[in-house]
Design a protein around this motif. Structure first.
Motif, PDB file in Angstrom:
ATOM      1  N   GLU A 137       7.973   3.188 -10.753  1.00  0.00           N
ATOM      2  CA  GLU A 137       8.230   3.761  -9.424  1.00  0.00           C
ATOM      3  C   GLU A 137       8.367   2.700  -8.328  1.00  0.00           C
ATOM      4  O   GLU A 137       8.656   3.030  -7.182  1.00  0.00           O
ATOM      5  CB  GLU A 137       7.105   4.728  -9.046  1.00  0.00           C
ATOM      6  CG  GLU A 137       7.001   5.923  -9.967  1.00  0.00           C
ATOM      7  CD  GLU A 137       8.276   6.753 -10.012  1.00  0.00           C
ATOM      8  OE1 GLU A 137       8.937   6.864  -8.964  1.00  0.00           O
ATOM      9  OE2 GLU A 137       8.617   7.279 -11.084  1.00  0.00           O
ATOM     10  N   LYS A 138       8.124   1.447  -8.686  1.00  0.00           N
ATOM     11  CA  LYS A 138       8.213   0.333  -7.721  1.00  0.00           C
ATOM     12  C   LYS A 138       7.289   0.569  -6.532  1.00  0.00           C
ATOM     13  O   LYS A 138       7.628   0.262  -5.388  1.00  0.00           O
ATOM     14  CB  LYS A 138       9.646   0.133  -7.224  1.00  0.00           C
ATOM     15  CG  LYS A 138      10.699   0.109  -8.304  1.00  0.00           C
ATOM     16  CD  LYS A 138      10.420  -0.905  -9.407  1.00  0.00           C
ATOM     17  CE  LYS A 138      11.537  -0.913 -10.436  1.00  0.00           C
ATOM     18  NZ  LYS A 138      11.067  -1.005 -11.808  1.00  0.00           N
ATOM     19  N   THR A 139       6.088   1.095  -6.785  1.00  0.00           N
ATOM     20  CA  THR A 139       5.139   1.390  -5.713  1.00  0.00           C
ATOM     21  C   THR A 139       3.772   0.819  -6.063  1.00  0.00           C
ATOM     22  O   THR A 139       3.332   0.884  -7.217  1.00  0.00           O
ATOM     23  CB  THR A 139       5.053   2.908  -5.460  1.00  0.00           C
ATOM     24  OG1 THR A 139       4.357   3.149  -4.239  1.00  0.00           O
ATOM     25  CG2 THR A 139       4.351   3.655  -6.590  1.00  0.00           C
ATOM     26  N   VAL A 140       3.104   0.235  -5.060  1.00  0.00           N
ATOM     27  CA  VAL A 140       1.787  -0.370  -5.262  1.00  0.00           C
ATOM     28  C   VAL A 140       0.716   0.686  -4.997  1.00  0.00           C
ATOM     29  O   VAL A 140       0.664   1.267  -3.911  1.00  0.00           O
ATOM     30  CB  VAL A 140       1.579  -1.579  -4.318  1.00  0.00           C
ATOM     31  CG1 VAL A 140       0.146  -2.110  -4.442  1.00  0.00           C
ATOM     32  CG2 VAL A 140       2.587  -2.677  -4.641  1.00  0.00           C
ATOM     33  N   VAL A 141      -0.134   0.916  -5.996  1.00  0.00           N
ATOM     34  CA  VAL A 141      -1.181   1.920  -5.905  1.00  0.00           C
ATOM     35  C   VAL A 141      -2.497   1.292  -6.345  1.00  0.00           C
ATOM     36  O   VAL A 141      -2.545   0.547  -7.329  1.00  0.00           O
ATOM     37  CB  VAL A 141      -0.853   3.147  -6.797  1.00  0.00           C
ATOM     38  CG1 VAL A 141      -1.960   4.186  -6.716  1.00  0.00           C
ATOM     39  CG2 VAL A 141       0.478   3.753  -6.383  1.00  0.00           C
ATOM     40  N   GLY A 148      -3.061   2.808  -1.552  1.00  0.00           N
ATOM     41  CA  GLY A 148      -2.384   1.623  -2.067  1.00  0.00           C
ATOM     42  C   GLY A 148      -3.032   0.315  -1.672  1.00  0.00           C
ATOM     43  O   GLY A 148      -2.392  -0.735  -1.713  1.00  0.00           O
ATOM     44  N   ASN A 149      -4.316   0.377  -1.280  1.00  0.00           N
ATOM     45  CA  ASN A 149      -4.995  -0.845  -0.833  1.00  0.00           C
ATOM     46  C   ASN A 149      -5.674  -1.539  -2.011  1.00  0.00           C
ATOM     47  O   ASN A 149      -6.825  -1.283  -2.334  1.00  0.00           O
ATOM     48  CB  ASN A 149      -6.019  -0.493   0.253  1.00  0.00           C
ATOM     49  CG  ASN A 149      -5.343  -0.116   1.558  1.00  0.00           C
ATOM     50  OD1 ASN A 149      -4.497  -0.851   2.055  1.00  0.00           O
ATOM     51  ND2 ASN A 149      -5.691   1.039   2.089  1.00  0.00           N
ATOM     52  N   ILE A 150      -4.935  -2.413  -2.640  1.00  0.00           N
ATOM     53  CA  ILE A 150      -5.465  -3.177  -3.772  1.00  0.00           C
ATOM     54  C   ILE A 150      -5.286  -4.659  -3.481  1.00  0.00           C
ATOM     55  O   ILE A 150      -4.261  -5.081  -2.911  1.00  0.00           O
ATOM     56  CB  ILE A 150      -4.756  -2.776  -5.092  1.00  0.00           C
ATOM     57  CG1 ILE A 150      -5.402  -3.485  -6.299  1.00  0.00           C
ATOM     58  CG2 ILE A 150      -3.264  -3.039  -5.032  1.00  0.00           C
ATOM     59  CD1 ILE A 150      -4.924  -2.969  -7.644  1.00  0.00           C
ATOM     60  N   ASP A 151      -6.283  -5.445  -3.815  1.00  0.00           N
ATOM     61  CA  ASP A 151      -6.222  -6.885  -3.603  1.00  0.00           C
ATOM     62  C   ASP A 151      -5.073  -7.480  -4.433  1.00  0.00           C
ATOM     63  O   ASP A 151      -4.952  -7.184  -5.628  1.00  0.00           O
ATOM     64  CB  ASP A 151      -7.556  -7.509  -4.031  1.00  0.00           C
ATOM     65  CG  ASP A 151      -7.555  -9.013  -3.886  1.00  0.00           C
ATOM     66  OD1 ASP A 151      -7.676  -9.486  -2.749  1.00  0.00           O
ATOM     67  OD2 ASP A 151      -7.425  -9.713  -4.915  1.00  0.00           O
ATOM     68  N   PRO A 152      -4.211  -8.300  -3.852  1.00  0.00           N
ATOM     69  CA  PRO A 152      -3.064  -8.844  -4.592  1.00  0.00           C
ATOM     70  C   PRO A 152      -3.459  -9.614  -5.848  1.00  0.00           C
ATOM     71  O   PRO A 152      -2.767  -9.527  -6.873  1.00  0.00           O
ATOM     72  CB  PRO A 152      -2.386  -9.770  -3.563  1.00  0.00           C
ATOM     73  CG  PRO A 152      -2.790  -9.221  -2.236  1.00  0.00           C
ATOM     74  CD  PRO A 152      -4.181  -8.691  -2.423  1.00  0.00           C
ATOM     75  N   ARG A 153      -4.560 -10.365  -5.775  1.00  0.00           N
ATOM     76  CA  ARG A 153      -4.988 -11.122  -6.964  1.00  0.00           C
ATOM     77  C   ARG A 153      -5.420 -10.176  -8.083  1.00  0.00           C
ATOM     78  O   ARG A 153      -5.121 -10.407  -9.257  1.00  0.00           O
ATOM     79  CB  ARG A 153      -6.139 -12.057  -6.582  1.00  0.00           C
ATOM     80  CG  ARG A 153      -6.574 -12.988  -7.707  1.00  0.00           C
ATOM     81  CD  ARG A 153      -7.588 -14.000  -7.198  1.00  0.00           C
ATOM     82  NE  ARG A 153      -8.736 -13.351  -6.580  1.00  0.00           N
ATOM     83  CZ  ARG A 153      -9.776 -12.868  -7.269  1.00  0.00           C
ATOM     84  NH1 ARG A 153      -9.788 -12.952  -8.595  1.00  0.00           N
ATOM     85  NH2 ARG A 153     -10.794 -12.312  -6.648  1.00  0.00           N
ATOM     86  N   LEU A 154      -6.103  -9.097  -7.716  1.00  0.00           N
ATOM     87  CA  LEU A 154      -6.509  -8.110  -8.708  1.00  0.00           C
ATOM     88  C   LEU A 154      -5.289  -7.419  -9.303  1.00  0.00           C
ATOM     89  O   LEU A 154      -5.221  -7.191 -10.525  1.00  0.00           O
ATOM     90  CB  LEU A 154      -7.444  -7.085  -8.070  1.00  0.00           C
ATOM     91  CG  LEU A 154      -7.918  -5.927  -8.955  1.00  0.00           C
ATOM     92  CD1 LEU A 154      -8.671  -6.445 -10.176  1.00  0.00           C
ATOM     93  CD2 LEU A 154      -8.786  -4.966  -8.158  1.00  0.00           C
TER      94      LEU A 154
END
Length: 414
Positions: free
Chosen positions: A280-284, A314-320
């Motif tokens: 879906e090209k979406t950050v979750v 959609g608030n996830i740490d980028p490194r995680l």
């Protein structure tokens, strides 16, 4: 359709469909009406019709704005002047801070001392005064109650509040208007505010099954409604629903409007986050992917149905997120680490690399271990991290290495 607590079914719900619709009229102009879209690819993968509600597209990237705003808009002028206070380590803090600033209401957020700096700075960026207190949200909430009593502030609880619950239910109002064919809602459960509001709407409209989802590590609502005593602890990807004590109000509502609660593993949560980004090209975030994780874990339970999934944040740490994606590549065989036993002699590594080249496998990193090994002094272990097309390609590589006489094994993920 049976619900979790038939004994409670005769009691009137403390929140009604009219309450939720009134909340929607109240907040609609200040929130994003996020899209509800069908996912052809996920539907084909899971054998169902799958609709996704993209609440990760709210300004603060989570549905929590809805309930917080509905509460704030109903405060009298005296309460607005004195200000509001909440305890939160994440989405509720940002949602409340953002809308309080818009409305000119002073906001204080008590956050655990362990809250990541990025979340503290984001909350402060929305204009709130942040106080770090306690080791967890429960301790922060106790301190928030003390401050509220001292300063005359209004507490805006993240889930155990009727006005907040009504606001969260506006997610289902929009979703079922946009996709009336939905016959099953699959909704994450933390404290229970979102599913209480959505379930109220679904049951009032009729003919819609409501399934809640919790992480296996935090089955608090599952324990409460099913009478079990499963442990609630651990480091879950779905920290947004890692709640040890669900709300008293939400527990009552869930007992009447939720048909089932399922538990999902960390592996299924990771897979869901990865699939949503790839397909879906979406950050979750982990909690936001819990609905899809339930379908991955129990495909037969949802097969053939028309499912509505709330991507609640959609608030996830980028490194995680990067780590989750790499782990998913490893589990699918597209990224691997192979452990190969070699003899410590010239050309040994060259001969292994030649096989990788022959099988068209890209070598990413090589790790030699001569000393800390159970092998004889003339032996060594080499770990080679590599990139393949799929699991079948990896299997062909391992067969080619074994055919040349090498002892090889994959380094497995947990």
């Amino acid at each position: 359709m049976a619900t979790l607590s038939m004994a409670a079914a005769a009691d009137p719900l403390p929140v009604s469909l009219d309450d939720v619709r009134a909340a929607h009229d109240r907040v609609a102009s200040a929130i994003i009406r996020t899209p509800t879209l069908i996912s052809q690819t996920l539907g084909a993968l899971l054998g169902a019709t799958v609709y996704l509600k993209f609440e990760n597209l709210q300004f603060t990237a989570a549905y929590k704005e809805r309930g917080a705003l509905n509460k704030l808009l109903q405060l009298d002028q005296g309460a607005r002047t004195r200000g509001v206070i909440a305890a939160s380590a994440g989405n509720h803090a940002q949602g409340m801070a953002y809308h309080a600033r818009r409305l000119g209401i002073p906001a204080t957020i008590v956050m655990p001392r362990t809250t990541p700096n990025v979340k503290v700075s984001q909350t402060e960026g929305h204009g709130a005064s942040v106080i770090l207190h306690g080791e967890n949200v429960d301790e922060s909430l106790a301190h928030a109650r003390e401050l509220a009593a001292e300063r005359g502030l209004t507490i805006v609880h993240p889930f155990n509040d009727l006005q907040v619950i009504a606001g969260q239910g506006t997610v289902a109002v929009e979703m079922l208007e946009d996709a009336p064919a939905i016959d099953t809602l699959v909704v994450p459960i933390g404290g229970g505010g979102l599913i209480s509001g959505c379930g109220t709407v679904a049951k009032a409209l009729g003919g819609i099954e409501v399934v809640g989802v919790e992480a296996e590590l935090y089955p608090s609502m599952y324990n409460r409604v099913k009478g079990t005593a499963l442990p609630c602890h651990g480091d879950t990807l779905a920290e947004g629903i890692a709640v040890k004590e669900p709300g008293s109000i939400t527990s009552e509502i869930i007992g009447q409007v939720v048909d089932d609660i399922v538990l999902v593993s960390e592996r299924h949560l990771e897979r869901a986050v990865s699939l949503l980004l790839q397909i879906e090209k979406t950050v979750v975030e982990g909690a936001g992917a819990a609905g899809l994780a339930a379908m991955l874990a129990f495909p037969e339970r949802f097969a053939g149905k028309t499912i509505g999934i709330v991507l609640c944040g959609g608030n996830i740490d980028p490194r995680l997120l990067a780590n989750v994606l790499l782990r998913d590549l490893a589990r699918s065989g597209r990224l691997a680490r192979l452990r190969i036993k070699l003899q410590d002699r010239p050309g040994a590594l060259y001969n292994v690399a030649r096989i990788f080249d022959q099988e068209q496998v890209n070598i990413i990193e090589v790790y030699h271990q001569r000393v800390f090994s159970t092998l004889p002094a003339k032996g060594l272990i080499t770990d080679i991290e590599c990139e393949t097309r799929d699991a079948a390609h990896l299997a062909r590589l391992m067969e080619a290495l074994q055919a040349e006489g090498y002892e090889v094994s994959p380094v497995e993920l947990a």
